[in-house]
Design a protein around this motif. Sequence first.
Motif, mmCIF file in Angstrom:
data_model
loop_
_atom_site.group_PDB
_atom_site.id
_atom_site.type_symbol
_atom_site.label_atom_id
_atom_site.label_comp_id
_atom_site.label_asym_id
_atom_site.label_seq_id
_atom_site.Cartn_x
_atom_site.Cartn_y
_atom_site.Cartn_z
ATOM 1 N N VAL A 188 0.839 -1.202 0.000
ATOM 2 C CA VAL A 188 0.000 0.000 0.000
ATOM 3 C C VAL A 188 0.871 1.247 0.000
ATOM 4 O O VAL A 188 0.619 2.200 -0.740
ATOM 5 C CB VAL A 188 -0.939 0.000 1.231
ATOM 6 N N ALA A 189 1.927 1.238 0.828
ATOM 7 C CA ALA A 189 2.816 2.398 0.900
ATOM 8 C C ALA A 189 3.488 2.637 -0.442
ATOM 9 O O ALA A 189 3.591 3.777 -0.898
ATOM 10 C CB ALA A 189 3.866 2.183 1.981
ATOM 11 N N ASP A 190 3.930 1.553 -1.072
ATOM 12 C CA ASP A 190 4.574 1.696 -2.377
ATOM 13 C C ASP A 190 3.610 2.263 -3.406
ATOM 14 O O ASP A 190 3.947 3.156 -4.179
ATOM 15 C CB ASP A 190 5.099 0.336 -2.864
ATOM 16 N N ALA A 191 2.400 1.723 -3.395
ATOM 17 C CA ALA A 191 1.396 2.189 -4.360
ATOM 18 C C ALA A 191 1.081 3.654 -4.131
ATOM 19 O O ALA A 191 0.915 4.427 -5.066
ATOM 20 C CB ALA A 191 0.133 1.353 -4.236
ATOM 21 N N ARG A 192 1.006 4.012 -2.853
ATOM 22 C CA ARG A 192 0.689 5.395 -2.511
ATOM 23 C C ARG A 192 1.806 6.326 -2.978
ATOM 24 O O ARG A 192 1.569 7.390 -3.520
ATOM 25 C CB ARG A 192 0.499 5.496 -0.999
ATOM 26 N N ARG A 193 3.054 5.869 -2.746
ATOM 27 C CA ARG A 193 4.184 6.711 -3.146
ATOM 28 C C ARG A 193 4.232 6.844 -4.676
ATOM 29 O O ARG A 193 4.445 7.922 -5.206
ATOM 30 C CB ARG A 193 5.493 6.126 -2.611
ATOM 31 N N ALA A 194 3.999 5.718 -5.342
ATOM 32 C CA ALA A 194 4.002 5.758 -6.808
ATOM 33 C C ALA A 194 2.930 6.709 -7.310
ATOM 34 O O ALA A 194 3.147 7.472 -8.246
ATOM 35 C CB ALA A 194 3.767 4.355 -7.361
ATOM 36 N N ARG A 195 1.773 6.657 -6.665
ATOM 37 C CA ARG A 195 0.686 7.531 -7.085
ATOM 38 C C ARG A 195 1.059 8.990 -6.834
ATOM 39 O O ARG A 195 0.841 9.864 -7.661
ATOM 40 C CB ARG A 195 -0.596 7.179 -6.314
ATOM 41 N N ASP A 196 1.648 9.254 -5.641
ATOM 42 C CA ASP A 196 2.044 10.620 -5.333
ATOM 43 C C ASP A 196 3.067 11.132 -6.339
ATOM 44 O O ASP A 196 2.976 12.267 -6.800
ATOM 45 C CB ASP A 196 2.633 10.697 -3.918
ATOM 46 N N GLU A 197 4.040 10.257 -6.662
ATOM 47 C CA GLU A 197 5.071 10.679 -7.612
ATOM 48 C C GLU A 197 4.449 10.958 -8.968
ATOM 49 O O GLU A 197 4.786 11.923 -9.641
ATOM 50 C CB GLU A 197 6.151 9.593 -7.731
ATOM 51 N N ARG A 198 3.508 10.104 -9.365
ATOM 52 C CA ARG A 198 2.857 10.289 -10.652
ATOM 53 C C ARG A 198 2.045 11.579 -10.637
ATOM 54 O O ARG A 198 2.087 12.369 -11.574
ATOM 55 C CB ARG A 198 1.953 9.088 -10.951
ATOM 56 N N ASP A 199 1.309 11.784 -9.535
ATOM 57 C CA ASP A 199 0.525 13.009 -9.418
ATOM 58 C C ASP A 199 1.432 14.223 -9.517
ATOM 59 O O ASP A 199 1.134 15.186 -10.212
ATOM 60 C CB ASP A 199 -0.212 13.037 -8.078
ATOM 61 N N GLN A 200 2.543 14.169 -8.783
ATOM 62 C CA GLN A 200 3.468 15.288 -8.795
ATOM 63 C C GLN A 200 3.995 15.522 -10.193
ATOM 64 O O GLN A 200 4.124 16.645 -10.643
ATOM 65 C CB GLN A 200 4.626 15.013 -7.827
ATOM 66 N N SER A 201 4.309 14.444 -10.900
ATOM 67 C CA SER A 201 4.941 14.630 -12.193
ATOM 68 C C SER A 201 3.959 15.212 -13.196
ATOM 69 O O SER A 201 4.281 16.128 -13.928
ATOM 70 C CB SER A 201 5.546 13.325 -12.689
ATOM 71 N N TYR A 202 2.714 14.693 -13.232
ATOM 72 C CA TYR A 202 1.810 15.266 -14.235
ATOM 73 C C TYR A 202 1.352 16.656 -13.836
ATOM 74 O O TYR A 202 1.098 17.501 -14.682
ATOM 75 C CB TYR A 202 0.651 14.325 -14.597
ATOM 76 N N ARG A 203 1.299 16.891 -12.534
ATOM 77 C CA ARG A 203 0.933 18.239 -12.101
ATOM 78 C C ARG A 203 2.025 19.228 -12.516
ATOM 79 O O ARG A 203 1.751 20.303 -13.041
ATOM 80 C CB ARG A 203 0.734 18.260 -10.589
ATOM 81 N N GLY A 204 3.282 18.813 -12.264
ATOM 82 C CA GLY A 204 4.397 19.669 -12.651
ATOM 83 C C GLY A 204 4.398 19.956 -14.145
ATOM 84 O O GLY A 204 4.622 21.092 -14.570
ATOM 85 N N GLN A 205 4.131 18.912 -14.917
ATOM 86 C CA GLN A 205 4.101 19.097 -16.366
ATOM 87 C C GLN A 205 2.968 20.031 -16.783
ATOM 88 O O GLN A 205 3.138 20.901 -17.641
ATOM 89 C CB GLN A 205 3.907 17.744 -17.056
ATOM 90 N N ALA A 206 1.801 19.799 -16.179
ATOM 91 C CA ALA A 206 0.645 20.626 -16.546
ATOM 92 C C ALA A 206 0.892 22.086 -16.179
ATOM 93 O O ALA A 206 0.522 22.998 -16.925
ATOM 94 C CB ALA A 206 -0.611 20.108 -15.846
ATOM 95 N N LEU A 207 1.554 22.302 -15.025
ATOM 96 C CA LEU A 207 1.816 23.678 -14.603
ATOM 97 C C LEU A 207 2.840 24.354 -15.508
ATOM 98 O O LEU A 207 2.886 25.583 -15.600
ATOM 99 C CB LEU A 207 2.296 23.703 -13.148
ATOM 100 N N LYS A 208 3.687 23.534 -16.148
ATOM 101 C CA LYS A 208 4.635 24.111 -17.100
ATOM 102 C C LYS A 208 3.958 24.414 -18.431
ATOM 103 O O LYS A 208 4.281 25.372 -19.120
ATOM 104 C CB LYS A 208 5.800 23.134 -17.330
#
Length: 126
Positions: free
Chosen positions: A18-38
């Motif tokens: 669960v922790a791994d999945a959560r971290r992966a999701r957070d990283e993915r969220d961060q990455s697409y958010r960062g891209q979208a903000l750019k």
Amino acid sequence: MTTRKPVNPNHARLDKVVADARRARDERDQSYRGQALKLYPWICGRCAREFDHTNVHELTVHHKDHNHDRNPPDGSNWELLCLYCHDNEHQRQLDTRSLTAGEGRNTSGATHSPFADLASLLKKDE
Ligand SMILES: [Zn+2]
Ligand SMILES: [Zn+2]
């Protein structure tokens, strides 16, 4: 008298999964958010509210097809929405869903209470 703490290896492993999945999701969220903000100007696509570094955390990335796993790098599935408009956008979907499936409200209860107060604040601006 329930101080006994059973050590369950399966449970520990599940926690890690669960922790791994959560971290992966957070990283993915961060990455697409960062891209979208750019990619896009920091403006809500619904109410046209503008954002800067002091409040950009209130600007969220909405997936136009509601599929969070579809993140084309050209940003065609993303839309920047403020918290309020994003909440509205999903509320509409929940309403439609609850008519057909009879569920979907309880799962998001925790995320809605913070918006209740903010929604009344927002009303003043309108
Ligand atoms: Zn908005
Ligand atoms: Zn969304």
